[in-house]
Enzyme design. Structure first.
Site, PDB file in Angstrom:
ATOM      1  N   ASP A 155       1.067  -1.307   0.052  1.00 11.34           N
ATOM      2  CA  ASP A 155      -0.307  -0.441  -0.194  1.00 11.34           C
ATOM      3  C   ASP A 155       0.544   1.531  -0.500  1.00 11.34           C
ATOM      4  O   ASP A 155       2.075   1.039   0.298  1.00 11.34           O
ATOM      5  CB  ASP A 155      -0.879   0.408   0.985  1.00 11.34           C
ATOM      6  CG  ASP A 155      -0.634  -0.420   2.375  1.00 11.34           C
ATOM      7  OD1 ASP A 155       1.116  -0.536   2.693  1.00 11.34           O
ATOM      8  OD2 ASP A 155      -0.756  -1.016   3.072  1.00 11.34           O
TER       9      ASP A 155
ATOM     10  N   ASN B 290      -7.379  -2.525  14.296  1.00 11.00           N
ATOM     11  CA  ASN B 290      -8.388  -2.440  14.230  1.00 11.00           C
ATOM     12  C   ASN B 290      -9.004  -3.936  12.993  1.00 11.00           C
ATOM     13  O   ASN B 290      -9.931  -3.967  12.610  1.00 11.00           O
ATOM     14  CB  ASN B 290      -9.346  -1.681  13.184  1.00 11.00           C
ATOM     15  CG  ASN B 290      -8.793  -0.822  11.933  1.00 11.00           C
ATOM     16  OD1 ASN B 290      -7.630  -2.036  11.704  1.00 11.00           O
ATOM     17  ND2 ASN B 290      -9.341   0.009  11.524  1.00 11.00           N
TER      18      ASN B 290
ATOM     19  N   HIS C  16      -7.156  -4.480  10.427  1.00 10.80           N
ATOM     20  CA  HIS C  16      -6.942  -4.436   9.017  1.00 10.80           C
ATOM     21  C   HIS C  16      -5.429  -5.400   8.772  1.00 10.80           C
ATOM     22  O   HIS C  16      -4.733  -5.504   8.497  1.00 10.80           O
ATOM     23  CB  HIS C  16      -7.132  -3.051   8.412  1.00 10.80           C
ATOM     24  CG  HIS C  16      -5.861  -1.975   8.931  1.00 10.80           C
ATOM     25  ND1 HIS C  16      -6.169  -0.515   9.031  1.00 10.80           N
ATOM     26  CD2 HIS C  16      -4.388  -2.265   9.134  1.00 10.80           C
ATOM     27  CE1 HIS C  16      -4.786   0.072   8.781  1.00 10.80           C
ATOM     28  NE2 HIS C  16      -3.766  -1.006   9.092  1.00 10.80           N
TER      29      HIS C  16
ATOM     30  N   GLU D 252      -9.170  -2.254   4.900  1.00 13.88           N
ATOM     31  CA  GLU D 252     -10.087  -1.420   6.630  1.00 13.88           C
ATOM     32  C   GLU D 252     -11.477  -2.503   6.954  1.00 13.88           C
ATOM     33  O   GLU D 252     -12.002  -2.921   5.941  1.00 13.88           O
ATOM     34  CB  GLU D 252     -10.517   0.253   6.071  1.00 13.88           C
ATOM     35  CG  GLU D 252      -9.580   0.963   6.438  1.00 13.88           C
ATOM     36  CD  GLU D 252      -8.693   1.077   7.693  1.00 13.88           C
ATOM     37  OE1 GLU D 252      -7.846   0.335   8.385  1.00 13.88           O
ATOM     38  OE2 GLU D 252      -8.299   1.615   7.588  1.00 13.88           O
TER      39      GLU D 252
HETATM   40  C1  F6R Z   1       0.990  -1.201   6.248  1.00 10.03           C
HETATM   41  C2  F6R Z   1       0.384  -2.006   6.838  1.00 10.03           C
HETATM   42  C3  F6R Z   1      -0.480  -1.755   7.498  1.00 10.03           C
HETATM   43  C4  F6R Z   1       0.141  -2.464   8.710  1.00 10.03           C
HETATM   44  C5  F6R Z   1      -0.866  -2.035  10.021  1.00 10.03           C
HETATM   45  C6  F6R Z   1       0.555  -2.311  11.319  1.00 10.03           C
HETATM   46  O1  F6R Z   1       2.115  -1.526   4.957  1.00 10.03           O
HETATM   47  O2  F6R Z   1      -0.046  -2.913   4.873  1.00 10.03           O
HETATM   48  O3  F6R Z   1      -1.592  -3.024   7.262  1.00 10.03           O
HETATM   49  O4  F6R Z   1       0.977  -3.263   8.631  1.00 10.03           O
HETATM   50  O5  F6R Z   1      -1.337  -0.534  10.006  1.00 10.03           O
HETATM   51  O6  F6R Z   1       1.299  -1.376  11.490  1.00 10.03           O
HETATM   52  P1  F6R Z   1       2.289  -0.881  12.807  1.00 10.03           P
HETATM   53  O7  F6R Z   1       3.265  -2.064  12.153  1.00 10.03           O
HETATM   54  O8  F6R Z   1       3.116   0.362  12.073  1.00 10.03           O
HETATM   55  O9  F6R Z   1       1.748  -1.427  13.699  1.00 10.03           O
END
Ligand code: F6R
Length: 240
Positions: free
Chosen positions: A67, A135, A137, A142
């Site tokens: 992403d 959450n 995701h 989401e």
């Molecule tokens: C990032 C991504 C997100 C993160 C998630 C956890 O490329 O795809 O799904 O893996 O938001 O983020 P952290 O590791 O910062 O807690």
């Protein structure tokens, strides 16, 4: 889904990195799916150490990132392009042309999503690295996202924006939109590894592993895949 519980972030990162490095050693033409955020940094640190000490080559490796924020340029300090250069790419011998990250600064976002999907159809990911949002995701899929989704433009959850505000000067600066691989793209990978640490991931990890298969927890879709390994520390595993 196999769940491996480790004492701390360092040990889980080492074990997860080993899975990625083994893939690269077994097939020097591998295609790797990459994530950003704080969770995979330990994996990237281990990959860099291995590259420096054992010269594992990334010359023929292709990568596809999950992403990118929409509305900021690649050279913004919080773009995922910038993150990947800083935490991995500039330290290994990967070729620039083999790096793929959605472009979040393009005005025709639909054609960007179509072209990313086409590339993913032509390049099946051998191993996909994932983190998980508090959450539930994965990527920026989401809660409520269809399990059949492919690369798309997304409005970020307010929970995601507040979680990620720690990387920005203030929450107002966190982008409101992003481009993300869809859940179907993620499920098309041969093998998936997911890393999570800390108490604030415990509920999401529980829903992913033990909860119903439901779009309210996008990560629960991983229950449908037959080669998923989850690397968690004791805090993230505390509700299992
Ligand atoms: C990032 C991504 C997100 C993160 C998630 C956890 O490329 O795809 O799904 O893996 O938001 O983020 P952290 O590791 O910062 O807690």
């Amino acid at each position: 889904m196999e769940v491996k519980v480790f004492k701390n972030y360092e040990t889980l990162s080492k074990a997860a990195a080993e899975a990625v490095i083994n893939q690269v050693k077994e097939d020097s033409n591998s295609i790797i799916g990459l994530a950003t955020g704080s969770s995979p940094i330990g994996i990237y640190d281990e990959m860099i150490k291995d590259y420096q000490n054992h010269h594992t080559s990334y010359q023929n490796i292709k990568t596809f990132n999950l992403d990118e924020y929409y509305g900021i340029n690649q050279d913004h300090s919080q773009s995922y392009y910038h993150f990947m250069m800083k935490h991995l790419f500039k330290h290994i011998d990967i070729k620039q042309e083999n790096i793929h990250i959605p472009n979040g600064s393009i005005s025709d976002i639909d054609s960007e999503c179509d072209s990313y999907n086409r590339m993913l159809e032509e390049n099946q990911i051998d191993i996909q690295i994932l983190g998980i949002g508090s959450n539930g995701h994965i990527g920026f899929n989401e809660p409520g996202t269809s399990f059949q989704s492919t690369t798309h433009y997304v409005k970020l959850d307010e929970k995601t924006r507040s979680d990620n505000a720690r990387f920005f000067a203030s929450i107002e600066e966190v982008p409101k939109h992003a481009v993300t691989m869809g859940i179907q793209n993620i499920l098309n990978s041969n093998k998936i590894i997911l890393v999570a640490s800390g108490k604030n991931k415990a509920d999401a990890v529980y829903q992913m592993v033990k909860g119903p298969l439901d779009s309210s927890c996008p990560a629960s879709a991983l229950q449908m895949h037959d080669n998923v390994t989850v690397y968690v520390d004791e805090e993230a595993a505390s509700k299992l």
